[in-house]
Write a protein that holds these residues in place. Structure first.
Motif, mmCIF file in Angstrom:
data_model
loop_
_atom_site.group_PDB
_atom_site.id
_atom_site.type_symbol
_atom_site.label_atom_id
_atom_site.label_comp_id
_atom_site.label_asym_id
_atom_site.label_seq_id
_atom_site.Cartn_x
_atom_site.Cartn_y
_atom_site.Cartn_z
ATOM 1 N N ASP A 198 0.847 2.277 -8.992
ATOM 2 C CA ASP A 198 -0.405 1.539 -8.935
ATOM 3 C C ASP A 198 -0.113 0.074 -8.603
ATOM 4 N N THR A 199 -0.765 -0.441 -7.558
ATOM 5 C CA THR A 199 -0.479 -1.798 -7.097
ATOM 6 C C THR A 199 -1.661 -2.747 -7.319
ATOM 7 N N TYR A 200 -2.613 -2.339 -8.145
ATOM 8 C CA TYR A 200 -3.799 -3.185 -8.327
ATOM 9 C C TYR A 200 -3.422 -4.567 -8.868
ATOM 10 N N PRO A 202 -8.628 -8.316 -2.062
ATOM 11 C CA PRO A 202 -7.716 -7.442 -2.789
ATOM 12 C C PRO A 202 -7.836 -5.988 -2.352
ATOM 13 N N ASP A 203 -6.735 -5.445 -1.793
ATOM 14 C CA ASP A 203 -6.634 -4.018 -1.493
ATOM 15 C C ASP A 203 -7.782 -3.514 -0.622
ATOM 16 N N LYS A 249 0.819 -1.212 0.000
ATOM 17 C CA LYS A 249 0.000 0.000 0.000
ATOM 18 C C LYS A 249 0.856 1.266 0.000
#
Length: 313
Positions: free
Chosen positions: A191-193, A261-262, A186
């Motif tokens: 962008d870490t999607y 996810p996230d 995080k």
């Protein structure tokens, strides 16, 4: 390599479990006792199994490995958490953070695989007892343990690689008391999607697949118990219920945390404490309190120790 070269964060700061000095002191005392009991309980199980020849069977061989993993698993996070209770600023270097998440996933994934193997062992012992000695001989057991450590290592390397390849160039506050992949990525300056989805597909798939395999094994076992004698059913249920309690305590938190996810919730810290601190303590209690063989072996080991000490007085 370019991502690594752009890394400017040299340390992370933990927010910890709570932000109250009095509660931190209380929690320090509670979790210190918990950690010591975890070490003593699991070490006692390993020593008892090693020095009791009648426990040199596949089931207890796997149980000794479970205790060893629990010692390692709790030691990855608890000492740093205890240190944080005594410090106003809770920090960890970037390198130590990566090392912590690597070993956390190594031991957690290895335990998931081991619990699955233990369920298979009980399935063979109860459903096909005549073939048990051939199917689950010690050579096979050693190979299975090697395979679970290998699988855990591969899983952990993948998780670590997905984490360190990202650039970290600013935010360094982790709302937790230890480094884990979801919390660390995080903070990445990109962008870490996609990375998050890969991580979920890795950890989530392993957790869910192994859990479904476990549920299937125990379902088949329960159905097959109808053909057993009353004494056979009692003994099988006692063993399998202990296994299933451990499975539920460990898999529940893992599935809750690693299949989202996230997404994070305020209860995440409590859930994390449960599977990193509480479960390693409960495992030896569950297996010893519900297992007459282990309790008897511990008693005999104690008697031998007392006799040995008397011989030198």
């Amino acid at each position: 390599m370019d991502a690594l070269n752009r890394t400017r964060v040299i340390e992370f700061v933990f927010l910890g479990l709570i932000d109250n000095w009095v509660l931190e002191i209380i929690f320090f005392m509670i979790f210190s006792v918990t950690y010591v009991l975890t070490l003593l309980g699991n070490i006692l199980i390993v020593v008892t199994i090693v020095f009791t020849s009648r426990l040199h069977t596949p089931m207890y061989y796997f149980l000794s490995n479970l205790s060893f993993i629990d010692i390692c698993h709790s030691s990855v996070t608890v000492p740093k958490m205890l240190e944080g209770f005594l410090l106003e600023r809770k920090t960890i270097s970037f390198e130590n953070c990566i090392a912590q998440l690597f070993f956390l996933h190594l031991f957690a994934c290895s335990e998931i695989f081991l619990l699955t193997i233990m369920a298979y062992d009980r399935y063979v012992a109860i459903c096909t007892p005549l073939h048990y000695s051939n199917v689950m001989n010690m050579r096979v057991c050693v190979q299975l343990v090697f395979a679970l450590w290998f699988g855990g290592t591969i899983h952990s390397l993948v998780q670590t690689f997905l984490t360190v390849r990202l650039p970290y160039c600013g935010p360094n506050i982790i709302d937790s008391y230890f480094c884990d992949v979801p919390a660390v990525i995080k903070l990445a300056c990109t962008d870490t999607y996609l990375t998050g989805m890969l991580i979920v597909s890795n950890s989530g798939t392993i957790s869910l697949t192994c859990f479904l395999a476990l549920v299937t094994s125990y379902t088949v076992i329960l159905v097959s118990l109808r053909k057993q004698s009353a004494e056979g059913r009692r003994k099988a249920l006692s063993t399998c219920s202990a296994h299933f309690i451990v499975v539920a305590l460990f898999f529940g938190p893992c599935i809750f945390i690693y299949t989202r996810p996230d997404t994070s919730y305020s209860i995440d810290k409590v859930v994390s404490v449960f599977y990193t601190v509480v479960t390693p303590l409960l495992n030896p209690l569950i297996y010893t309190l519900r297992n007459e063989e282990v309790k008897s072996a511990m008693k005999q080991l104690r008697q031998r120790q007392v006799a040995f000490m008397k011989s030198y007085i």
